[in-house]
Structure formats: structure tokens, C-alpha cells
Design a protein around this motif. Structure first.
Motif, PDB file in Angstrom:
ATOM      1  N   ALA A  41       3.642  11.156   9.862  1.00 13.08           N
ATOM      2  CA  ALA A  41       1.748  10.269   9.368  1.00 13.08           C
ATOM      3  C   ALA A  41       2.636  10.186   8.559  1.00 13.08           C
ATOM      4  O   ALA A  41       1.410   9.722   7.572  1.00 13.08           O
ATOM      5  CB  ALA A  41       1.234  11.773   9.947  1.00 13.08           C
ATOM      6  N   GLU A  42       3.400  10.676   7.533  1.00 17.15           N
ATOM      7  CA  GLU A  42       3.593  10.802   6.346  1.00 17.15           C
ATOM      8  C   GLU A  42       4.237   9.735   5.730  1.00 17.15           C
ATOM      9  O   GLU A  42       3.436   8.816   4.336  1.00 17.15           O
ATOM     10  CB  GLU A  42       4.556  11.502   5.502  1.00 17.15           C
ATOM     11  N   ASP A  43       4.277   9.289   6.577  1.00 13.98           N
ATOM     12  CA  ASP A  43       5.102   7.799   6.303  1.00 13.98           C
ATOM     13  C   ASP A  43       3.979   6.145   6.531  1.00 13.98           C
ATOM     14  O   ASP A  43       4.267   5.372   5.873  1.00 13.98           O
ATOM     15  CB  ASP A  43       6.343   7.060   8.095  1.00 13.98           C
ATOM     16  N   GLU A  44       3.010   6.717   7.840  1.00 18.57           N
ATOM     17  CA  GLU A  44       2.216   5.790   7.666  1.00 18.57           C
ATOM     18  C   GLU A  44       0.905   5.673   6.656  1.00 18.57           C
ATOM     19  O   GLU A  44       0.514   4.706   5.737  1.00 18.57           O
ATOM     20  CB  GLU A  44       1.255   5.611   9.619  1.00 18.57           C
ATOM     21  N   ASN A  45       1.095   7.114   5.915  1.00 20.73           N
ATOM     22  CA  ASN A  45       0.070   7.122   4.815  1.00 20.73           C
ATOM     23  C   ASN A  45       0.608   6.409   3.940  1.00 20.73           C
ATOM     24  O   ASN A  45      -0.347   6.164   3.501  1.00 20.73           O
ATOM     25  CB  ASN A  45      -0.355   9.156   5.064  1.00 20.73           C
ATOM     26  N   ARG A  46       1.452   6.680   3.451  1.00 21.81           N
ATOM     27  CA  ARG A  46       2.797   5.974   2.197  1.00 21.81           C
ATOM     28  C   ARG A  46       2.756   4.468   2.250  1.00 21.81           C
ATOM     29  O   ARG A  46       2.177   3.526   1.418  1.00 21.81           O
ATOM     30  CB  ARG A  46       4.115   6.684   2.300  1.00 21.81           C
ATOM     31  N   LYS A  47       2.980   4.078   3.873  1.00 23.31           N
ATOM     32  CA  LYS A  47       3.170   2.051   4.079  1.00 23.31           C
ATOM     33  C   LYS A  47       1.076   2.739   3.502  1.00 23.31           C
ATOM     34  O   LYS A  47       1.271   1.297   3.328  1.00 23.31           O
ATOM     35  CB  LYS A  47       3.209   2.190   5.562  1.00 23.31           C
ATOM     36  N   LYS A  48       0.231   3.099   4.336  1.00 23.57           N
ATOM     37  CA  LYS A  48      -1.299   2.383   3.584  1.00 23.57           C
ATOM     38  C   LYS A  48      -1.238   2.572   2.427  1.00 23.57           C
ATOM     39  O   LYS A  48      -2.063   1.562   1.438  1.00 23.57           O
ATOM     40  CB  LYS A  48      -2.158   3.461   4.583  1.00 23.57           C
ATOM     41  N   THR A  49      -0.805   3.833   1.548  1.00 24.31           N
ATOM     42  CA  THR A  49      -1.468   3.302   0.083  1.00 24.31           C
ATOM     43  C   THR A  49      -0.985   2.231  -0.373  1.00 24.31           C
ATOM     44  O   THR A  49      -1.654   1.859  -1.496  1.00 24.31           O
ATOM     45  CB  THR A  49      -0.765   4.616  -0.691  1.00 24.31           C
ATOM     46  N   GLN A  50       0.353   2.114   0.003  1.00 24.09           N
ATOM     47  CA  GLN A  50       1.271   1.597  -0.331  1.00 24.09           C
ATOM     48  C   GLN A  50       0.771  -0.456  -0.727  1.00 24.09           C
ATOM     49  O   GLN A  50       0.564  -1.181  -1.003  1.00 24.09           O
ATOM     50  CB  GLN A  50       2.717   1.013  -0.215  1.00 24.09           C
ATOM     51  N   GLN A  51      -0.245  -0.505   1.105  1.00 22.14           N
ATOM     52  CA  GLN A  51      -0.676  -1.741   1.350  1.00 22.14           C
ATOM     53  C   GLN A  51      -1.678  -2.019   0.122  1.00 22.14           C
ATOM     54  O   GLN A  51      -2.335  -3.340  -0.170  1.00 22.14           O
ATOM     55  CB  GLN A  51      -1.073  -2.209   2.123  1.00 22.14           C
ATOM     56  N   VAL A  52      -2.482  -0.795   0.094  1.00 24.32           N
ATOM     57  CA  VAL A  52      -3.991  -0.708  -0.875  1.00 24.32           C
ATOM     58  C   VAL A  52      -3.433  -1.148  -2.320  1.00 24.32           C
ATOM     59  O   VAL A  52      -4.664  -2.084  -2.989  1.00 24.32           O
ATOM     60  CB  VAL A  52      -4.570   0.685  -0.774  1.00 24.32           C
ATOM     61  N   ASN A  53      -2.248  -0.315  -2.682  1.00 23.83           N
ATOM     62  CA  ASN A  53      -2.392  -0.722  -3.779  1.00 23.83           C
ATOM     63  C   ASN A  53      -1.608  -2.016  -4.487  1.00 23.83           C
ATOM     64  O   ASN A  53      -2.261  -2.758  -5.133  1.00 23.83           O
ATOM     65  CB  ASN A  53      -0.952   0.322  -4.260  1.00 23.83           C
ATOM     66  N   ASP A  54      -0.892  -2.138  -3.486  1.00 25.78           N
ATOM     67  CA  ASP A  54      -0.209  -4.162  -3.829  1.00 25.78           C
ATOM     68  C   ASP A  54      -1.860  -4.776  -3.735  1.00 25.78           C
ATOM     69  O   ASP A  54      -1.735  -5.989  -4.439  1.00 25.78           O
ATOM     70  CB  ASP A  54       0.349  -4.486  -2.539  1.00 25.78           C
ATOM     71  N   LEU A  55      -2.547  -4.672  -2.327  1.00 27.42           N
ATOM     72  CA  LEU A  55      -3.713  -5.624  -2.725  1.00 27.42           C
ATOM     73  C   LEU A  55      -4.567  -5.333  -4.172  1.00 27.42           C
ATOM     74  O   LEU A  55      -4.903  -6.773  -4.475  1.00 27.42           O
ATOM     75  CB  LEU A  55      -5.085  -5.028  -1.959  1.00 27.42           C
ATOM     76  N   LYS A  56      -4.886  -4.228  -4.431  1.00 29.68           N
ATOM     77  CA  LYS A  56      -5.408  -3.819  -5.559  1.00 29.68           C
ATOM     78  C   LYS A  56      -4.983  -4.438  -7.132  1.00 29.68           C
ATOM     79  O   LYS A  56      -5.321  -5.527  -7.781  1.00 29.68           O
ATOM     80  CB  LYS A  56      -5.462  -2.979  -6.061  1.00 29.68           C
ATOM     81  N   LEU A  57      -3.427  -5.167  -7.194  1.00 31.97           N
ATOM     82  CA  LEU A  57      -2.691  -5.320  -7.816  1.00 31.97           C
ATOM     83  C   LEU A  57      -2.687  -7.053  -8.034  1.00 31.97           C
ATOM     84  O   LEU A  57      -2.969  -7.657  -8.698  1.00 31.97           O
ATOM     85  CB  LEU A  57      -1.423  -4.743  -8.076  1.00 31.97           C
ATOM     86  N   ARG A  58      -2.609  -7.417  -7.042  1.00 30.55           N
ATOM     87  CA  ARG A  58      -2.555  -9.206  -6.826  1.00 30.55           C
ATOM     88  C   ARG A  58      -4.427  -9.800  -6.663  1.00 30.55           C
ATOM     89  O   ARG A  58      -4.126 -10.533  -7.361  1.00 30.55           O
ATOM     90  CB  ARG A  58      -2.729  -9.252  -4.754  1.00 30.55           C
ATOM     91  N   GLU A  59      -4.978  -8.800  -6.911  1.00 29.60           N
ATOM     92  CA  GLU A  59      -6.458  -9.092  -7.344  1.00 29.60           C
ATOM     93  C   GLU A  59      -6.733  -9.542  -8.649  1.00 29.60           C
ATOM     94  O   GLU A  59      -7.225 -10.225  -9.183  1.00 29.60           O
ATOM     95  CB  GLU A  59      -7.251  -8.235  -6.326  1.00 29.60           C
ATOM     96  N   HIS A  60      -6.126  -8.354  -9.338  1.00 30.37           N
ATOM     97  CA  HIS A  60      -5.700  -8.701 -10.929  1.00 30.37           C
ATOM     98  C   HIS A  60      -4.525  -9.544 -11.901  1.00 30.37           C
ATOM     99  O   HIS A  60      -4.452 -10.128 -12.502  1.00 30.37           O
ATOM    100  CB  HIS A  60      -5.920  -7.399 -11.478  1.00 30.37           C
ATOM    101  N   GLU A  61      -4.024  -9.976 -10.435  1.00 32.57           N
ATOM    102  CA  GLU A  61      -2.801 -11.126 -11.032  1.00 32.57           C
ATOM    103  C   GLU A  61      -2.935 -12.639 -10.773  1.00 32.57           C
ATOM    104  O   GLU A  61      -2.540 -12.464  -9.110  1.00 32.57           O
ATOM    105  CB  GLU A  61      -1.426 -10.548 -10.322  1.00 32.57           C
ATOM    106  N   SER A  62      -3.451 -13.170 -10.789  1.00 28.89           N
ATOM    107  CA  SER A  62      -3.117 -14.774 -10.609  1.00 28.89           C
ATOM    108  C   SER A  62      -2.075 -15.702 -10.424  1.00 28.89           C
ATOM    109  O   SER A  62      -2.521 -16.063  -9.600  1.00 28.89           O
ATOM    110  CB  SER A  62      -4.642 -15.757 -12.462  1.00 28.89           C
ATOM    111  N   LEU A  63      -0.841 -15.183 -10.874  1.00 29.67           N
ATOM    112  CA  LEU A  63       0.002 -15.937 -10.526  1.00 29.67           C
ATOM    113  C   LEU A  63       0.876 -15.495  -9.475  1.00 29.67           C
ATOM    114  O   LEU A  63       1.990 -16.617  -8.240  1.00 29.67           O
ATOM    115  CB  LEU A  63       1.697 -15.802 -11.208  1.00 29.67           C
TER     116      LEU A  63
END
Length: 108
Positions: A41-63
């Protein structure tokens, strides 16, 4: 009531330490199973959090789309070298596919 208690006492006294050992083993197995479930459960939570953070970063990174395409190309080239050496390139090709998919998502 006293008869039931006496019967239980006799059952446990004849089973000796074997019964206690079986109970202890079962409790240890249950604890191990619970610990594995919590880790998963902790691994799944960590993966989901990482995915959300990645998506947020991508929104701000035009390259990011170009970076992802470049990574995918590099992984494909690496996979080709791995295959030429006779090893399994599947994990590297999986990474290339992941970044190709990410570049397409980011372009939308």
C-alpha cells in the motif's frame, strides 16, 4: 460452566507446547502478511504521489515533450546495442515506450 473450563484446560494441557508453537507460528505468519500488505500500500501510494508530482512539473516545463522524445530515442539506441550484444533489450524498450507515451501526453 466449570466443566467447560476444565475441558478446555485439559485440551490445552494435552496438546503441550505444540499447540502454543502452532499459535505462535500462525500469529507470526499473519504479522508478516500484514506487513507485506502495508508495504504494498505504501509503494502504491508513493507511485501515485510521484505520478501526480511528475504531471505538475510537466505542466510548467514547456520543453518536456522534446526531452521525453530525446530520452526515448536514446533508450531505443541503447536497446539496439544491447540486442547486438545478445542481451534482452525489453526493459530498455519499455522505458523508451514510456517516454514516447509521456511526450505525446504532454503535447496535448
Amino acid at each position: 460452566m466449570n466443566g467447560i473450563l476444565l475441558s478446555l484446560l485439559l485440551v490445552f494441557s494435552f496438546s503441550g507446547t505444540g499447540g502454543a508453537a502452532d499459535l505462535a507460528k500462525a500469529a507470526a505468519e499473519k504479522t508478516d502478511e500484514t506487513a507485506r500488505t502495508i508495504e504494498q500500500a505504501e509503494d502504491e501510494n508513493r507511485k501515485k504521489t510521484q505520478q501526480v508530482n511528475d504531471l505538475k512539473l510537466r505542466e510548467h516545463e514547456s520543453l518536456f515533450p522534446e526531452q521525453a522524445k530525446s530520452l526515448a530515442k536514446g533508450y531505443r539506441e541503447t536497446a539496439k546495442m544491447i540486442m547486438e550484444q545478445g542481451d534482452d533489450p525489453k526493459p530498455v524498450l519499455d522505458a523508451a515506450a514510456y517516454f514516447e507515451k509521456q511526450s505525446r501526453r504532454s503535447e496535448r
